[in-house]
Design an enzyme around this catalytic site. Structure first.
Site, PDB file in Angstrom:
ATOM      1  N   HIS A   1       0.815  -1.220   0.000  1.00 17.75           N
ATOM      2  CA  HIS A   1       0.000   0.000   0.000  1.00 17.75           C
ATOM      3  C   HIS A   1       0.847   1.267   0.000  1.00 17.75           C
ATOM      4  O   HIS A   1       0.336   2.354  -0.258  1.00 17.75           O
ATOM      5  CB  HIS A   1      -0.997   0.000   1.166  1.00 17.75           C
ATOM      6  CG  HIS A   1      -0.408   0.182   2.530  1.00 17.75           C
ATOM      7  ND1 HIS A   1      -0.112  -0.865   3.360  1.00 17.75           N
ATOM      8  CD2 HIS A   1      -0.075   1.296   3.222  1.00 17.75           C
ATOM      9  CE1 HIS A   1       0.367  -0.414   4.499  1.00 17.75           C
ATOM     10  NE2 HIS A   1       0.406   0.900   4.442  1.00 17.75           N
TER      11      HIS A   1
ATOM     12  N   ASP B   1      -0.106  -7.524   0.887  1.00 18.50           N
ATOM     13  CA  ASP B   1       0.391  -6.179   1.194  1.00 18.50           C
ATOM     14  C   ASP B   1       1.920  -6.136   1.235  1.00 18.50           C
ATOM     15  O   ASP B   1       2.516  -5.582   2.161  1.00 18.50           O
ATOM     16  CB  ASP B   1      -0.196  -5.669   2.514  1.00 18.50           C
ATOM     17  CG  ASP B   1      -0.152  -4.142   2.616  1.00 18.50           C
ATOM     18  OD1 ASP B   1       0.350  -3.499   1.676  1.00 18.50           O
ATOM     19  OD2 ASP B   1      -0.626  -3.603   3.638  1.00 18.50           O
TER      20      ASP B   1
ATOM     21  N   SER C   1       4.729   2.339   7.806  1.00 16.25           N
ATOM     22  CA  SER C   1       4.294   1.332   6.842  1.00 16.25           C
ATOM     23  C   SER C   1       5.460   0.816   6.016  1.00 16.25           C
ATOM     24  O   SER C   1       6.240   1.593   5.463  1.00 16.25           O
ATOM     25  CB  SER C   1       3.249   1.914   5.890  1.00 16.25           C
ATOM     26  OG  SER C   1       1.975   1.845   6.442  1.00 16.25           O
TER      27      SER C   1
END
Length: 527
Positions: A76, A107, A185
């Site tokens: 992402h 992901d 992230s």
């Protein structure tokens, strides 16, 4: 975890700023040289107007060097990227990078560095095992509140199968109390000097509950792409009901001491199609007994949802099944062929698939659409994305009327939106390609469309075809369909490509009361 500048952050991927403060890095840290900051400019598709883009945004995340010139991060962070730069945690030096492989399901993304000299002296971080509960972790990243690298510490709380917000897929994940903040992230979680996971998401409205893509899933992803292609994670294509009820077990004729799960649905065309049937009792998967609570015991992981026994395999691998049918034990060895659910987690093509006729915008439904454009999704669509998410012989995609582009030819229907298409001229379209074919080859005076609530939309066929050029011009479309859809006679010939307005026409999230992020899970469990 994903830090966006100049736009709202999706609440499911971000932990609100709290009291946790990133710690100062020790001088002898051996992982630090392999940690990188990733700056990305993305231009995602606008699913409300799928022929155009939503507009450029700047996002930042983190990554870790796992091979020479290869950086692992979260999908992402780099999804829909148009520009990627990687910066060393040690200096201001940067290298352009490109996405070599991306696995939206898990992901994860593997980046290829353009400059072979960048990080050439740095040792890649080896991949360890999926950490057990109680394992101490250190998560690296570039969280909000500063520009330099930092880390946070915590322990593994549990290892389980859970939903990945980016894809709506149920895969193995690790829960930790180590703070995971915006900018983390894609950052590495390190245990005993090895990569134990990649930071990906947090639990909304909770403090210090973060989730990692575990080492087992990372290994699956890297093994998958080792042949130069990403295939993804297999699914069996069945839904099971638990057998916690002694009465139900006796009713099904299960011998004492036998455990398993009741097959309640089987996807058409899935790996288990023509092998399992509704009413069968699945006893074991890949030689692993299935408990009545629909869990299996995986080596090195523990007891988790049964789907992990399937999704830990690679697509194309065989798997053995054992089941009861009418009191008789049966066995079969099947191939885990590619298979996707009726309502997938994300759009399934680089350009979102769509078809426009008479101003009616048809699209396949995806979880991504419900997540990104609704605070409270329409009940019928949410039900299709959860309990009814089963592929049948006459329905391999769920086609919806997403909206109506106003034109004189569609008067009386211009407020119709987010409705399931049941039939076109009395025929249920199996998928979007079939719907386009039904419309392209339609004859007669009318085109009649029935939707899920029983209402009917009727368009004058000749007038709707004649309105094509006007509608394309008024709404800035190059064509009336996405590039993957073929055109069939007697529809009009292709219109030569014309310049279209590619400006940012992104529409606001559709109105609704605040609610949970995305559809809730079904009563049974599927894979």
């Amino acid at each position: 975890m994903l830090m966006r500048r100049g736009c709202a952050i999706a609440v499911w991927l971000v932990l609100a700023a709290g009291a946790s403060v990133a710690q100062v890095l020790p001088a002898d840290d051996t992982i630090l040289p392999a940690v990188v900051r990733i700056d990305v400019y993305v231009d995602p598709p606008d699913l409300l107007s799928p022929w155009q883009k939503a507009g450029v945004e700047h996002v930042t995340g983190a990554g870790i060097l796992v091979g020479r010139g290869a950086v692992l991060t979260a999908a992402h962070v780099v999804a829909d990227a148009v520009s990627i730069e990687v910066q060393s945690a040690f200096s201001a030096e940067r290298s352009v990078a490109e996405v070599a492989y991306i696995g939206h399901e898990c992901d994860l993304a593997l980046l290829r560095l353009e400059d072979p000299r960048f990080l050439a002296e740095v040792e890649p971080v080896p991949i360890g095992a999926t950490p057990a509960p109680g394992t101490e972790l250190r998560i690296y990243g570039f969280p909000i509140g500063g520009e330099s690298v930092s880390y946070s510490s915590g322990i593994v709380s549990r290892v389980q199968v859970g939903t990945y917000v980016h894809s709506a897929e149920d895969l193995l994940l690790v829960q930790t109390d180590a703070p995971v903040n915006p900018g983390n992230s894609g950052g590495p979680a390190i245990a005993s000097g090895r990569l134990a996971g990649i930071a990906m998401q947090t639990l909304e409205d909770a403090e210090n509950i973060g989730y990692l893509v575990p080492a087992a899933v990372i290994r699956h992803f890297l093994d998958d792409v080792s042949d130069g292609r990403y295939d993804g994670f297999p699914r069996l294509g069945v839904r099971l009901q638990d057998l916690g009820s002694p009465a139900l077990r006796e009713y099904l004729g299960m011998p004492p001491g036998t455990s398993g799960g009741l097959v309640i649905r089987v996807d058409d065309g899935g790996p288990a199609d023509e092998v399992l049937r509704p009413g069968d009792v699945l006893l074991s998967i890949g030689g692993r007994p299935l408990a009545n609570d629909l869990t299996v015991d995986l080596p090195g992981i523990g007891r988790v949802d049964w789907s992990a026994a399937v999704r830990s395999r690679q697509i194309g691998e065989p798997i053995e099944l054992e089941w009861l049918r009418g009191g008789e034990r049966r066995r079969a060895r099947i191939e885990l062929t590619p298979h996707r659910p009726l309502v997938p987690g994300r759009h399934t093509a680089e350009v979102p698939r769509y078809f426009v006729f008479g101003g009616i915008l048809f699209q396949p439904l995806s979880y991504e659409y419900l997540r990104d454009y609704f605070e409270d999704p329409p009940a019928e669509l949410e039900l299709w994305a959860t309990d009814r998410n089963v592929v049948t012989p006459d329905r391999h995609e769920l086609i919806i009327i997403q909206q109506v582009l106003p034109d004189p030819v569609n008067r009386g229907y211009q407020d119709w939106a987010d409705l399931v298409v049941e039939t076109v001229n009395g025929v249920r379209p199996r998928d979007l390609d079939a719907l386009a074919e039904l419309v392209d080859t339609a004859t007669g005076e009318w085109l009649a469309i029935e939707v899920g609530d029983g209402r009917r939309m009727v368009l004058p066929l000749a007038e709707a075809r004649a309105a094509r050029e006007r509608i394309l011009r008024n709404f800035g479309l190059d064509d009336d369909r996405s590039p993957d859809l073929r055109r069939r006679s007697p529809g009009p010939a292709d219109r030569p490509n014309a310049p279209a307005d590619r400006g940012d026409r992104r529409k606001p999230r559709r109105a609704g009361s605040a609610g949970e992020a995305g559809p809730r899970g079904p009563a049974g469990t599927g894979a």
